[in-house]
Design a protein around this motif. Structure first.
Motif, mmCIF file in Angstrom:
data_model
loop_
_atom_site.group_PDB
_atom_site.id
_atom_site.type_symbol
_atom_site.label_atom_id
_atom_site.label_comp_id
_atom_site.label_asym_id
_atom_site.label_seq_id
_atom_site.Cartn_x
_atom_site.Cartn_y
_atom_site.Cartn_z
ATOM 1 N N LEU A 267 -68.688 8.329 -24.992
ATOM 2 C CA LEU A 267 -67.853 7.686 -26.013
ATOM 3 C C LEU A 267 -68.252 6.222 -26.197
ATOM 4 O O LEU A 267 -68.247 5.707 -27.320
ATOM 5 C CB LEU A 267 -66.378 7.786 -25.619
ATOM 6 N N GLU A 268 -68.615 5.532 -25.118
ATOM 7 C CA GLU A 268 -69.081 4.153 -25.236
ATOM 8 C C GLU A 268 -70.378 4.083 -26.043
ATOM 9 O O GLU A 268 -70.563 3.211 -26.893
ATOM 10 C CB GLU A 268 -69.306 3.558 -23.839
ATOM 11 N N ILE A 269 -71.287 5.030 -25.772
ATOM 12 C CA ILE A 269 -72.550 5.081 -26.509
ATOM 13 C C ILE A 269 -72.283 5.408 -27.976
ATOM 14 O O ILE A 269 -72.886 4.822 -28.887
ATOM 15 C CB ILE A 269 -73.497 6.124 -25.878
ATOM 16 N N PHE A 270 -71.361 6.321 -28.203
ATOM 17 C CA PHE A 270 -70.979 6.701 -29.566
ATOM 18 C C PHE A 270 -70.463 5.489 -30.343
ATOM 19 O O PHE A 270 -70.869 5.246 -31.491
ATOM 20 C CB PHE A 270 -69.917 7.794 -29.495
ATOM 21 N N LEU A 271 -69.591 4.685 -29.734
ATOM 22 C CA LEU A 271 -69.044 3.508 -30.408
ATOM 23 C C LEU A 271 -70.137 2.495 -30.728
ATOM 24 O O LEU A 271 -70.143 1.883 -31.804
ATOM 25 C CB LEU A 271 -67.971 2.864 -29.529
ATOM 26 N N GLU B 225 -71.294 1.272 -34.459
ATOM 27 C CA GLU B 225 -71.253 -0.152 -34.795
ATOM 28 C C GLU B 225 -72.584 -0.649 -35.344
ATOM 29 O O GLU B 225 -72.629 -1.359 -36.344
ATOM 30 C CB GLU B 225 -70.895 -0.975 -33.554
ATOM 31 N N HIS B 226 -73.686 -0.240 -34.707
ATOM 32 C CA HIS B 226 -75.002 -0.766 -35.082
ATOM 33 C C HIS B 226 -75.727 0.079 -36.122
ATOM 34 O O HIS B 226 -76.729 -0.384 -36.686
ATOM 35 C CB HIS B 226 -75.877 -0.887 -33.838
ATOM 36 N N ARG B 227 -75.230 1.307 -36.346
ATOM 37 C CA ARG B 227 -75.919 2.205 -37.273
ATOM 38 C C ARG B 227 -77.387 2.392 -36.862
ATOM 39 O O ARG B 227 -78.276 2.574 -37.681
ATOM 40 C CB ARG B 227 -75.861 1.679 -38.716
ATOM 41 N N SER B 228 -77.631 2.346 -35.560
ATOM 42 C CA SER B 228 -78.997 2.462 -35.048
ATOM 43 C C SER B 228 -78.944 2.841 -33.576
ATOM 44 O O SER B 228 -78.247 2.181 -32.785
ATOM 45 C CB SER B 228 -79.743 1.128 -35.223
ATOM 46 N N PHE B 229 -79.686 3.881 -33.194
ATOM 47 C CA PHE B 229 -79.768 4.251 -31.782
ATOM 48 C C PHE B 229 -80.513 3.178 -30.995
ATOM 49 O O PHE B 229 -80.182 2.903 -29.838
ATOM 50 C CB PHE B 229 -80.472 5.597 -31.632
ATOM 51 N N ALA B 230 -81.544 2.581 -31.613
ATOM 52 C CA ALA B 230 -82.342 1.561 -30.920
ATOM 53 C C ALA B 230 -81.494 0.334 -30.596
ATOM 54 O O ALA B 230 -81.545 -0.208 -29.489
ATOM 55 C CB ALA B 230 -83.553 1.185 -31.761
ATOM 56 N N LYS B 231 -80.707 -0.130 -31.573
ATOM 57 C CA LYS B 231 -79.878 -1.307 -31.341
ATOM 58 C C LYS B 231 -78.764 -0.997 -30.346
ATOM 59 O O LYS B 231 -78.413 -1.834 -29.509
ATOM 60 C CB LYS B 231 -79.292 -1.798 -32.660
ATOM 61 N N GLN C 3 -78.105 -2.865 -26.611
ATOM 62 C CA GLN C 3 -76.805 -3.392 -26.188
ATOM 63 C C GLN C 3 -76.388 -2.815 -24.845
ATOM 64 O O GLN C 3 -75.825 -3.521 -24.000
ATOM 65 C CB GLN C 3 -75.748 -3.082 -27.237
ATOM 66 N N LEU C 4 -76.679 -1.527 -24.631
ATOM 67 C CA LEU C 4 -76.193 -0.830 -23.445
ATOM 68 C C LEU C 4 -77.196 -0.780 -22.298
ATOM 69 O O LEU C 4 -76.885 -0.251 -21.231
ATOM 70 C CB LEU C 4 -75.802 0.603 -23.836
ATOM 71 N N GLY C 5 -78.393 -1.322 -22.529
ATOM 72 C CA GLY C 5 -79.400 -1.285 -21.478
ATOM 73 C C GLY C 5 -79.987 0.096 -21.256
ATOM 74 O O GLY C 5 -80.357 0.443 -20.127
#
Length: 314
Positions: A13-17, A21-27, A31-33
């Motif tokens: 769920l954290e990854i989903f949020l 927010e970023h509209r990008s898996f890379a971004k 953010q999440l390391g």
């Protein structure tokens, strides 16, 4: 999908949020390391668990599906509840008793660090972590419970907070000493419409002062160039590129050096307020409570003394 069979995790769920927010898996990964492939895989697993895809390709970005949009508030609620539980545990364990995380809007950078230092002189055993952001950044930090206390002007709308006013916050209109309007007194609002202005991004305090000043008098907004910081605006005004509404608490040095001039305009300065605030219902540690109380009680005297030499038009 049976309720007892779900394998959805809070980490997903954290990854989903972050992905929404970023509209990008890379971004989101940065953010999440994580790696972008790890984020993508977790979102595929989450989608499989829910039985629907959660994202669609949108050019070089991604876009949440209608199902993802519907799930979003529940994911936010669950992660927020977890964060609150963790903060309660930390508070009970005393881990936060001597630490306070303070964020301030960029307009407060001219006095905020001095106010923090005054607090630490009277509370030397406390550990104060200071961060400076634009208004949106401070609000995001409040929402995500990344800070304990915020120093800002206008209180946020989308976050419930407990706010204490501690000082008046005057906004003024400044110009280069070379600008022709510096020769005039009691300038009318209508006289300013033809002049070029320099403004901050939409939603910022100074931008709202700028727009309200003209719209409240049913005047059209003058031509304006947007800039991303008060520092850049001050430099541009000094170069005579335009006029600007700005917090009087950010220009003391430039006024003293004769690099900027205050324009004598009817209706100015416009007085707003400075607040010390925190999320409503948040469990504050001892240091955070002491900092909030210090700013509420000692802030008015500190601000009056700190800015006593600031010349303001009357």
């Amino acid at each position: 999908m049976g309720r007892d069979e779900t394998k959805i995790t809070l980490r997903q769920l954290e990854i989903f949020l972050a992905a929404v927010e970023h509209r990008s898996f890379a971004k989101a990964a940065r953010q999440l390391g994580l790696t972008a492939s790890a984020v993508s895989m977790q979102m595929q697993n989450l989608g499989s668990e829910l039985g629907v895809p959660l994202f669609e390709k949108d050019g070089r970005s991604i876009r949440p599906t209608a199902i993802a949009t519907a799930v979003l508030p529940y994911a936010e609620r669950m992660t927020a509840t977890l964060n609150e539980a963790v903060e309660v545990v930390r508070g009970l364990q005393g881990e936060m008793d001597n630490r306070v995380r303070v964020a301030m809007v960029s307009t407060a950078r001219n006095f905020g660090p001095h106010l923090v230092q005054a607090f630490q002189q009277t509370h030397p055993d406390t550990e104060v972590h200071v961060s400076i952001h634009n208004r949106r950044g401070v609000i995001a930090a409040l929402e995500n419970r990344q800070i304990d206390i915020a120093l800002m002007g206008r209180t946020p709308r989308r976050v419930e907070v407990e706010a204490h006013r501690f000082a008046a916050h005057p906004y003024v209109l400044v110009a280069s000493p070379k600008h022709p309007l510096t020769r005039f007194r009691k300038i009318h609002r209508s006289d300013l419409v033809a002049h070029k202005f320099l403004v901050r991004e939409p939603g910022s305090g100074t931008r709202m002062v700028h727009e309200h000043f003209f719209q409240s008098a049913e005047l059209p907004l003058p031509p304006a160039q947007e800039m991303d910081s008060n520092a850049n605006i001050k430099q541009a005004v000094m170069a005579n590129m335009g006029l600007a509404f700005i917090s009087a608490h950010t220009i003391a040095l430039e006024l003293a050096a004769g690099k900027l001039c205050l324009l004598d305009v009817k209706g100015m300065p416009e007085l707003r307020d400075w607040y010390v605030l925190h999320p409503k219902g948040a469990v504050l540690g001892r240091a955070a409570q002491m900092f909030r109380d210090f700013v509420s009680q000692e802030g008015p005297g500190f601000m009056q003394e700190f800015f006593e030499a600031l010349p303001l038009p009357t």
